[in-house]
Design a protein around this motif. Structure first.
Motif, mmCIF file in Angstrom:
data_model
loop_
_atom_site.group_PDB
_atom_site.id
_atom_site.type_symbol
_atom_site.label_atom_id
_atom_site.label_comp_id
_atom_site.label_asym_id
_atom_site.label_seq_id
_atom_site.Cartn_x
_atom_site.Cartn_y
_atom_site.Cartn_z
ATOM 1 N N GLY A 219 0.801 -1.213 0.000
ATOM 2 C CA GLY A 219 0.000 0.000 0.000
ATOM 3 C C GLY A 219 0.833 1.262 0.000
ATOM 4 O O GLY A 219 2.067 1.236 0.060
ATOM 5 N N ARG B 162 -2.564 6.500 4.471
ATOM 6 C CA ARG B 162 -3.161 7.603 3.729
ATOM 7 C C ARG B 162 -4.636 7.734 4.077
ATOM 8 O O ARG B 162 -5.322 6.733 4.331
ATOM 9 C CB ARG B 162 -3.011 7.370 2.224
ATOM 10 N N ASP C 262 -7.117 8.336 2.227
ATOM 11 C CA ASP C 262 -8.063 7.805 1.248
ATOM 12 C C ASP C 262 -7.979 6.291 1.092
ATOM 13 O O ASP C 262 -8.610 5.723 0.190
ATOM 14 C CB ASP C 262 -7.858 8.470 -0.110
ATOM 15 N N ASP C 263 -7.213 5.597 1.948
ATOM 16 C CA ASP C 263 -7.130 4.136 1.891
ATOM 17 C C ASP C 263 -8.137 3.551 2.876
ATOM 18 O O ASP C 263 -7.977 3.701 4.085
ATOM 19 C CB ASP C 263 -5.716 3.658 2.225
ATOM 20 N N PRO D 91 -6.047 0.196 5.141
ATOM 21 C CA PRO D 91 -4.581 0.211 5.086
ATOM 22 C C PRO D 91 -3.969 -0.994 5.785
ATOM 23 O O PRO D 91 -4.496 -1.488 6.783
ATOM 24 C CB PRO D 91 -4.224 1.522 5.793
ATOM 25 N N LYS E 110 -4.515 2.315 -3.034
ATOM 26 C CA LYS E 110 -5.448 2.088 -1.930
ATOM 27 C C LYS E 110 -6.074 0.712 -2.068
ATOM 28 O O LYS E 110 -6.248 0.191 -3.170
ATOM 29 C CB LYS E 110 -6.520 3.174 -1.883
ATOM 30 N N HIS E 111 -6.434 0.127 -0.931
ATOM 31 C CA HIS E 111 -6.983 -1.220 -0.885
ATOM 32 C C HIS E 111 -8.488 -1.190 -1.154
ATOM 33 O O HIS E 111 -9.215 -0.434 -0.520
ATOM 34 C CB HIS E 111 -6.713 -1.852 0.477
ATOM 35 N N GLN E 112 -8.933 -2.067 -2.047
ATOM 36 C CA GLN E 112 -10.348 -2.077 -2.437
ATOM 37 C C GLN E 112 -11.039 -3.418 -2.205
ATOM 38 O O GLN E 112 -12.265 -3.477 -2.175
ATOM 39 C CB GLN E 112 -10.468 -1.715 -3.917
#
Length: 771
Positions: free
Chosen positions: A12, A29, A31-32, A35, A200-202
């Protein structure tokens, strides 16, 4: 005064907080949404005692004993030398080996994830350097997916990794699918990572959206926690290494009840009639029915029959995780999963059908792919020789031996110089005692490393390299639609240099510096690769200029919209107009090509082969527990095992091993106790964790703890730290792929009653100053 800087890693993107050049902390971050905790733990390792600070040479090798083939590697002290001396030693040895033994005697198949970054790609830098210098023996495929990479082009065509763009994405699954049956599960811990970097993680939120849309999940795995709690998955514990038998039982039930998709099988597949004859026992007298499968897998006949009905009655997706193919006959569950999906009726329908590797990284199922991003340019390798990636120990021990591989006959070369850069074979490889014996064979082992891990301790020449925090670059993850800036956060520790700077110095000594560097500085290269990417995508319309990108930290790549070659939807719609790149143009349930190879461990259609080690094997009388050596939650493979997150997961300094309470009670094991896990190949210490998340008969010990043998070089010596590859077998899964079979291993476990040896995995070797 604190500064905040962008950091991109395989697990990440983060914000590094730096004060007066000192790394203070690493933060997620904003917006992650999910995380990884690995990132903040990097601070602990940045300046720990295991950092390699100066070039170092093994004392015996420096004293003129490089070809004694003894057992000194791994036990010897090191002498620190100047960079000038180190460059002289390496360049002279490369000249000697090439002149005396030929270019193929140099092994540059260095395997591993290294660190994120398009320019500072360790293997890319190494292989460019070695190719310009005359060539090298390479390796092929990966430890993660070797069986899959070889079998899928035969079955569905395309590049070994083309399936990534041909599987349903999570968004389509949420919209169209009703049932996901996951062989090997969908462990979220694995989706922390993405090779090449990640903005970022989705995956977590995408999975959650599927469940909220009403998609039901079935987890067929020895481990309950291989699916997230929020999926409310039905858990069907399965005897490890028997996924193929479970699929065969489901397929037989579909066939005899007439539930299978005859239209798709007739129009879009070849060889179903020959496979069906095997299913009903015409070939060997054994009906692969639900009762037969239940006796092998531990899944009840009723559950197998119910799965067959649900898979055909509902819009379904069959997925198989990478772990199930890292086993004896690992090609079979991959091949059979495709066949089962073809039979079920949903293949080629939106959001349904077949897929592999979901949740193995935060890329699969997230996006079909990403636009091409420039990287350090490759140079054609003048040497045609290669070895399958997991056959390095065989090559070192048995040069000249001939092995099978995907219809070819390969002669294992004699390797005199091993150059390893950006990887850790003493993590990836099986049966580490055998590897340590093999590692004594070459004349010289050169390693680039930032820390004194096991591979560095088993080298002859160790060159200290800067980490991803200590150089400028930019990241682009697999299928991730973002570029992420990677400005240097701090100066390299000690006398560390980047891989590129090291190879440039060696190239200068060997006479091809200009060809290697193309007369660009490192900062010029980073800018050049970004601008090359930008120009190829259409300039300003696609990406901002480099300076704007660097200032803003991220840029979004244009989306890929297809059409993607090899689409199963297109195949279903019209197999004549949209054929696959297989010999028949269709899904090969029976492969004439594989059948022509004549392998006794991989026939022309998927079938059940009994593993060498499993819970019904004779060996289980002595070693009654099946070892699952899966991916860790606390690090990426062995990366940052010395980081804060991984260290916090240890139990009395050892890697945790998860044991079912009934197994523990029968052996007098309590939670938190240090135990000894062992078989005939070796033994290791680990910290006991009791949980009914693992089925009885199974113990789970993650990979990646740095191997810490009490007596390096002594076969079977105790590992203090808990590396499962002290126990796994170095045995190819078949003659087709020659892939690793780490998950076919039986062990026993007992309380450890002796004095606890100190863990020295993170301690440097004995270091002597230059004379």
């Amino acid at each position: 005064m604190e500064r905040r800087m962008s950091v991109a890693t395989h697990w990440g993107s983060f914000v590094a907080v730096v004060d007066s050049g000192r790394l203070v902390r690493i933060e997620p971050r904003d917006d992650d949404p999910a995380p990884s905790p690995i990132g903040p733990g990097m601070v602990v390792a940045a300046d720990d005692s295991a950092r390699v600070l100066r070039p170092a040479v093994r004392r015996g090798w420096l004293n003129g004993e490089p070809r004694t083939h003894g057992a000194a590697r791994g036990t010897d002290a090191f002498v620190e030398v100047s960079w000038d001396h180190a460059i002289t030693l390496v360049s002279d040895e490369l000249r000697r080996v090439r002149s005396q033994h030929g270019d193929s005697a140099v092994f540059g198949g260095s395997y591993g994830w290294a660190s994120a970054g398009r320019f500072h790609n360790a293997q890319g830098q190494l292989q460019r350097f070695l190719a310009l210098g005359g060539g090298y023996t390479d390796s092929r495929n990966t430890y993660s997916t070797a069986a899959l990479e070889v079998i899928l082009p035969h079955v569905i065509g395309g590049h070994p990794w083309s399936y990534q763009s041909r599987m349903p994405m999570w968004g389509a699954i949420a919209e169209h699918c009703e049932l996901v049956v996951a062989f090997g599960g969908l462990a979220l811990k694995n989706s922390q990572i993405n090779p090449g970097g990640l903005a970022k993680h989705q995956t977590r939120d995408l999975q959650r959206r599927c469940r909220e849309a009403g998609v039901e999940f079935v987890n067929i795995s020895p481990i309950r926690s291989d699916t997230a709690d929020f999926l409310d998955a039905e858990w069907l514990p399965v005897v490890p290494n028997t996924d193929t038998a479970a699929m065969l039982g489901i397929a037989h039930t579909m066939l005899v009840n007439g539930w299978h998709d005859e239209d798709f099988l007739r129009r879009c597949c070849v060889g179903f009639d020959r496979f069906a004859a095997y299913l009903v026992g015409e070939l060997d007298g054994v009906r692969k029915d639900a009762a037969w499968a239940a006796g092998i897998t531990g899944i009840s006949r009723e559950a197998i029959t119910d799965l067959a009905r649900r898979l055909t009655d509902r819009r379904s997706l069959i997925v198989v995780n990478y772990a199930v193919q890292r086993a004896d006959h690992g090609e079979q569950p991959i091949w059979m999963s495709v066949v089962l999906a073809a039979m079920a009726g949903s293949m080629g329908r939106p959001g349904c059908g077949w897929g592999t590797g979901y949740a193995t990284m935060d890329a699969t199922g997230v996006a079909e792919g990403r636009a091409s991003v420039a990287t350090i340019p490759a140079v054609p390798n003048p040497v045609p020789d290669f070895i399958p990636v997991a056959r390095i120990a065989d090559t070192l021990l048995h040069p000249g031996e001939v092995i099978d591989y995907d219809g070819k006959r390969l002669t294992l070369p004699e390797l005199r110089l091993v150059y390893w850069c950006g990887g850790n074979p003493f993590h990836h490889h099986q049966d580490l005692h055998r590897l340590s014996r093999a590692w004594q064979a070459p004349d010289t082992v050169v390693v680039h490393e930032a820390w004194w891990n096991t591979t560095a301790k088993f080298a002859d020449i160790v060159l200290p390299v800067a980490t991803g925090l200590e150089r400028d670059d930019f990241a682009a993850g697999f299928s991730d639609p973002h570029l992420v800036a990677m400005p240097k956060v701090r100066e390299p520790a000690g006398e560390s240099r980047t891989d590129h700077r090291i190879f440039a110095a060696l190239a200068a000594r060997l006479g091809f510096e200009r060809e290697f560097t193309e007369s660009r500085s490192e900062s010029d290269w980073v800018r050049h690769l970004y601008e090359q990417t930008r120009a190829a995508l259409g300039g300003d319309a696609a990406l901002p200029g480099f300076d704007d990108f660097w200032r803003n930290s991220t840029a979004e790549l244009p989306a890929l919209t297809g059409p993607f070659h090899g689409s199963f939807e297109a195949l279903r719609a019209d197999p004549r107009r949209s054929p696959l790149s297989t010999p028949s143009g269709r899904i090969e349930i029976f492969s004439e090509e594989i059948d022509s190879f004549g392998y006794d461990d991989c026939a022309g259609h998927p079938r059940w082969y009994e593993p060498a080690e499993w819970l019904h094997a004779g060996l289980s009388d002595r070693f009654p527990l099946h070892l699952i050596s899966n991916q860790p939650a606390s690090r990426l493979h062995s990366q940052y095992d010395n980081g804060g997150h991984s260290l916090a997961s240890k139990i009395r300094g050892r890697e945790p091993v998860t044991i079912h309470p009934s197994v523990a009670a029968a052996r007098g094991i309590e939670s938190g106790m240090v135990v000894r896990v062992y078989n005939d190949r070796g033994s290791c210490l680990a910290g006991a964790v009791l949980s009914d998340d693992v089925m009885p008969g199974v113990v789970q010990l993650a990979t990646g703890a740095w191997w810490d043998p009490v007596r390096p070089g002594l076969s079977g010596t105790l590992d203090r730290h808990g590396n499962p590859n002290a126990l796994t077998a170095d045995r190819p899964c078949s003659r087709l792929s020659q892939g690793p079979s780490a998950l076919s291993a039986l062990v026993e476990i007992e309380p450890y009653d002796g004095p606890l040896p100190e863990v020295l995995a993170f301690a440097p070797p004995s270091l002597e100053p230059p004379s």
